[in-house]
Scaffold this motif. Structure first.
Motif, PDB file in Angstrom:
ATOM      1  N   ALA A 147     -43.298  28.356 -26.000  1.00 11.48           N
ATOM      2  CA  ALA A 147     -42.972  28.617 -26.858  1.00 11.48           C
ATOM      3  C   ALA A 147     -43.443  30.220 -27.358  1.00 11.48           C
ATOM      4  CB  ALA A 147     -42.064  28.012 -28.036  1.00 11.48           C
ATOM      5  N   ASP A 148     -43.692  30.798 -27.609  1.00 13.20           N
ATOM      6  CA  ASP A 148     -44.050  31.909 -28.165  1.00 13.20           C
ATOM      7  C   ASP A 148     -44.991  33.168 -27.716  1.00 13.20           C
ATOM      8  OD1 ASP A 148     -41.899  32.609 -30.221  1.00 13.20           O
ATOM      9  OD2 ASP A 148     -42.823  31.698 -32.028  1.00 13.20           O
ATOM     10  N   GLY A 149     -45.179  32.848 -26.593  1.00 13.57           N
ATOM     11  CA  GLY A 149     -46.090  33.340 -25.918  1.00 13.57           C
ATOM     12  C   GLY A 149     -47.227  31.939 -25.363  1.00 13.57           C
ATOM     13  N   ARG A 150     -46.346  31.004 -25.705  1.00 18.22           N
ATOM     14  CA  ARG A 150     -47.790  29.716 -25.044  1.00 18.22           C
ATOM     15  C   ARG A 150     -47.021  29.464 -24.232  1.00 18.22           C
ATOM     16  NH1 ARG A 150     -50.344  26.907 -30.629  1.00 18.22           N
ATOM     17  NH2 ARG A 150     -52.289  28.702 -31.045  1.00 18.22           N
ATOM     18  N   LEU A 151     -47.480  29.068 -23.014  1.00 23.52           N
ATOM     19  CA  LEU A 151     -46.932  28.085 -22.000  1.00 23.52           C
ATOM     20  C   LEU A 151     -47.735  26.852 -21.718  1.00 23.52           C
ATOM     21  CD1 LEU A 151     -47.499  30.240 -18.896  1.00 23.52           C
ATOM     22  CD2 LEU A 151     -45.781  29.737 -20.810  1.00 23.52           C
ATOM     23  N   LEU A 152     -46.839  25.537 -21.894  1.00 24.85           N
ATOM     24  CA  LEU A 152     -47.438  24.288 -21.336  1.00 24.85           C
ATOM     25  C   LEU A 152     -47.573  24.176 -19.976  1.00 24.85           C
ATOM     26  CD1 LEU A 152     -44.686  22.447 -23.728  1.00 24.85           C
ATOM     27  CD2 LEU A 152     -47.071  22.657 -24.260  1.00 24.85           C
ATOM     28  N   ASN A 193     -59.273   8.322  -8.004  1.00 26.71           N
ATOM     29  CA  ASN A 193     -59.217   9.216  -9.380  1.00 26.71           C
ATOM     30  C   ASN A 193     -58.349   9.132  -9.423  1.00 26.71           C
ATOM     31  OD1 ASN A 193     -60.221  11.297 -10.586  1.00 26.71           O
ATOM     32  ND2 ASN A 193     -59.884  12.970  -9.097  1.00 26.71           N
ATOM     33  N   TYR A 194     -57.464   9.001 -10.501  1.00 27.00           N
ATOM     34  CA  TYR A 194     -56.288   9.544 -11.484  1.00 27.00           C
ATOM     35  C   TYR A 194     -56.779  10.556 -12.184  1.00 27.00           C
ATOM     36  CZ  TYR A 194     -54.447   5.954  -8.926  1.00 27.00           C
ATOM     37  OH  TYR A 194     -53.705   4.333  -8.068  1.00 27.00           O
ATOM     38  N   GLU A 195     -56.113  11.966 -12.451  1.00 27.81           N
ATOM     39  CA  GLU A 195     -56.300  12.757 -13.936  1.00 27.81           C
ATOM     40  C   GLU A 195     -55.276  13.636 -13.575  1.00 27.81           C
ATOM     41  OE1 GLU A 195     -59.955  14.286 -14.100  1.00 27.81           O
ATOM     42  OE2 GLU A 195     -60.995  13.092 -13.915  1.00 27.81           O
ATOM     43  N   ARG A 196     -54.287  13.506 -14.667  1.00 29.03           N
ATOM     44  CA  ARG A 196     -53.193  14.380 -15.127  1.00 29.03           C
ATOM     45  C   ARG A 196     -53.019  14.124 -16.429  1.00 29.03           C
ATOM     46  NH1 ARG A 196     -48.014  12.058 -12.088  1.00 29.03           N
ATOM     47  NH2 ARG A 196     -47.214  13.324 -12.977  1.00 29.03           N
ATOM     48  N   GLY A 197     -52.507  15.668 -16.870  1.00 31.54           N
ATOM     49  CA  GLY A 197     -51.998  16.281 -18.264  1.00 31.54           C
ATOM     50  C   GLY A 197     -51.695  17.715 -18.530  1.00 31.54           C
ATOM     51  N   VAL A 198     -51.562  17.560 -19.797  1.00 31.56           N
ATOM     52  CA  VAL A 198     -50.754  19.174 -20.199  1.00 31.56           C
ATOM     53  C   VAL A 198     -51.957  19.783 -20.633  1.00 31.56           C
ATOM     54  CG1 VAL A 198     -49.404  20.179 -21.561  1.00 31.56           C
ATOM     55  CG2 VAL A 198     -48.935  18.415 -19.765  1.00 31.56           C
ATOM     56  N   GLU A 199     -51.928  21.447 -20.815  1.00 28.44           N
ATOM     57  CA  GLU A 199     -53.077  22.356 -21.790  1.00 28.44           C
ATOM     58  C   GLU A 199     -52.166  23.293 -21.730  1.00 28.44           C
ATOM     59  OE1 GLU A 199     -56.033  23.354 -18.823  1.00 28.44           O
ATOM     60  OE2 GLU A 199     -54.867  24.788 -17.810  1.00 28.44           O
ATOM     61  N   VAL A 200     -52.765  23.528 -22.704  1.00 23.84           N
ATOM     62  CA  VAL A 200     -51.962  24.993 -23.859  1.00 23.84           C
ATOM     63  C   VAL A 200     -52.339  25.892 -23.267  1.00 23.84           C
ATOM     64  CG1 VAL A 200     -50.988  25.772 -25.778  1.00 23.84           C
ATOM     65  CG2 VAL A 200     -50.568  23.576 -25.450  1.00 23.84           C
ATOM     66  N   GLY A 248     -55.059  34.687 -23.414  1.00 22.62           N
ATOM     67  CA  GLY A 248     -55.545  34.965 -21.969  1.00 22.62           C
ATOM     68  C   GLY A 248     -56.797  33.836 -21.520  1.00 22.62           C
ATOM     69  N   ARG A 249     -56.238  32.600 -22.075  1.00 23.90           N
ATOM     70  CA  ARG A 249     -57.584  31.373 -22.358  1.00 23.90           C
ATOM     71  C   ARG A 249     -56.503  29.799 -22.570  1.00 23.90           C
ATOM     72  NH1 ARG A 249     -59.183  30.011 -27.300  1.00 23.90           N
ATOM     73  NH2 ARG A 249     -59.165  31.418 -28.758  1.00 23.90           N
ATOM     74  N   ALA A 250     -57.076  29.160 -22.273  1.00 21.50           N
ATOM     75  CA  ALA A 250     -56.261  27.900 -23.098  1.00 21.50           C
ATOM     76  C   ALA A 250     -56.902  26.975 -23.849  1.00 21.50           C
ATOM     77  CB  ALA A 250     -56.691  26.687 -21.863  1.00 21.50           C
ATOM     78  N   ASP A 251     -56.023  26.948 -25.322  1.00 26.80           N
ATOM     79  CA  ASP A 251     -56.410  26.143 -26.144  1.00 26.80           C
ATOM     80  C   ASP A 251     -56.249  24.947 -26.661  1.00 26.80           C
ATOM     81  OD1 ASP A 251     -56.647  25.862 -29.208  1.00 26.80           O
ATOM     82  OD2 ASP A 251     -53.829  26.962 -29.589  1.00 26.80           O
ATOM     83  N   GLU A 252     -58.499  24.513 -26.528  1.00 27.11           N
ATOM     84  CA  GLU A 252     -58.291  23.257 -26.502  1.00 27.11           C
ATOM     85  C   GLU A 252     -57.837  22.276 -27.101  1.00 27.11           C
ATOM     86  OE1 GLU A 252     -62.176  23.213 -25.135  1.00 27.11           O
ATOM     87  OE2 GLU A 252     -61.503  24.169 -23.022  1.00 27.11           O
ATOM     88  N   ARG A 253     -57.556  22.855 -28.645  1.00 27.85           N
ATOM     89  CA  ARG A 253     -57.230  21.963 -29.721  1.00 27.85           C
ATOM     90  C   ARG A 253     -55.879  21.766 -30.148  1.00 27.85           C
ATOM     91  NH1 ARG A 253     -59.850  19.295 -31.826  1.00 27.85           N
ATOM     92  NH2 ARG A 253     -59.552  18.428 -33.232  1.00 27.85           N
TER      93      ARG A 253
END
Length: 372
Positions: free
Chosen positions: A70-75, A90-97, A103-108
């Protein structure tokens, strides 16, 4: 972050070894993802693929996909699940914004959501997590955190799917966390991602669309007189061809290894009986497959068949002498001993495991036993 020569990430740590440290059974190009601007060749790199292969024994799943926005942010959902050199996966999965404008991930972006979400949204997930922990007889779970979030369209109405988790021991879950899920409509609390109330025009468009596994939207603002021209350009823009797939998987699994992977997959879905049957089949094909003994022992541990689990773990120890494998199996033997109220045997197993590979989880289990 992976470094050259590193074959797995595990509980936030990087496990390093030369590619030759375990027998190479497969290699995989890591995935990349780009967002293409409609009607042009301009592209924003969401995640760049690594230039080197990922090495390991068996790859379970790797994935990279947009699950809403939404509004220029991708999940963006990412999945990295594999078995490398040892019994522990090794099990790793998740969602980043990902913020397209920056032009970068929003880690917070997702960090403080669990505490802010309304109690009716959090309660179903918390109840599922509590039930899982109680059934496993593990220590109290850690604080509930948001693992994944995606936006789907169901009957024209956007629905947010939340996945929460709490840290637990390996004996309780091979993922090291208990999961709980919940679903809600759009919430004011989701406003930081633009997942709040929608303009009437967007609502009408989503209603006409009906259903979609992932959905996103954005508000467009144009200076006076430019709206009609922009809509005309949008309507006329052809959709370019999708980029060619770059992932390459080379695998040389034997039939026994195929059944081994099936058993691991069924263990992850808590189908313990099915997992044990798959490990049985693997051992019929290869009676010295140490990982099949270890996997069957773990499935039996989760099914509370502790005596049979102990026999499997002891058999696994005689068939693979690699320190990492031995350390993992010894930890599982310690877990079995605790379930059988054999504290001296548990202490011995944990101590031997730590002697082969220092590990915080094993150290915590040993400390929890108290003095001899």
């Amino acid at each position: 972050m992976m470094r050259k020569g590193c074959v797995a990430r595990w509980r936030g740590c990087v496990l390093c070894a030369a590619p030759s440290a375990c027998k190479q059974r497969a290699r995989l190009n890591t995935l990349g993802l780009r967002a293409l601007e409609l009607g042009s060749e301009a592209a924003t790199t969401i995640r760049a693929p690594m230039t080197e292969f990922t090495y390991g024994e068996l790859f379970a799943e790797q994935g990279l996909a947009v699950v809403g926005g939404a509004d220029g942010r991708l999940l963006v959902e990412w999945i990295d699940e594999a078995y490398s050199c040892g019994a522990h996966p090794n099990y790793e999965r998740g969602v980043e914004v990902f913020d397209l404008a920056a032009g970068r991930a929003d880690e917070r972006a997702l960090a403080d959501w669990p505490a802010r979400l309304p109690e009716p949204v959090r309660r179903p997930a918390a109840e599922r997590i509590a039930a899982h922990v109680a059934e496993c007889e593990a220590d109290e779970a850690g604080a509930m955190k948001l693992l994944e979030v995606g936006v789907a369209l169901e009957g024209g109405a956007p629905q947010i799917h939340w996945t929460f988790g709490s840290d637990v021991t390996y004996a309780c879950s091979s993922y090291y966390y208990a999961k709980g899920e919940a679903t809600s409509g759009l919430l004011p609390e989701a406003a930081p991602l633009g997942l709040g109330p929608l303009p009437a025009g967007v609502t009408r468009a989503l209603t006409e669309l009906g259903d979609a596994g992932a959905v996103g939207w954005s508000h467009l603002r144009f200076p006076a007189g430019e709206r009609d021209a922009a809509l005309a350009r949008f309507s006329a823009a052809p959709e370019g061809p999708w980029p060619a797939a770059t992932a390459t998987l080379v695998s040389t699994r034997t039939p026994a290894q195929e059944r081994l992977e099936e058993g691991r997959r069924l263990t992850r879905t808590s189908d313990h009986a099915g997992a044990i049957a798959a490990f049985d089949a693997a051992l019929e094909l290869d009676g010295n497959l140490a990982a099949a003994f270890s996997g069957r022992g773990y499935a039996r541990l989760l099914a509370h068949d502790f005596a049979a689990a102990r026999k499997d773990f002891e058999a696994a120890l005689t068939r693979d002498k690699k320190p990492a494998f031995q350390a993992a199996v010894l930890f599982n033997l310690g877990q079995v001993a605790e379930k059988l109220a054999d504290r001296p045997a548990a202490r011995d197993a944990y101590t031997r495991s730590l002697g082969l590979r220092p590990n915080k989880t094993v150290q915590a289990a040993l400390t929890a036993l108290g003095p001899p």
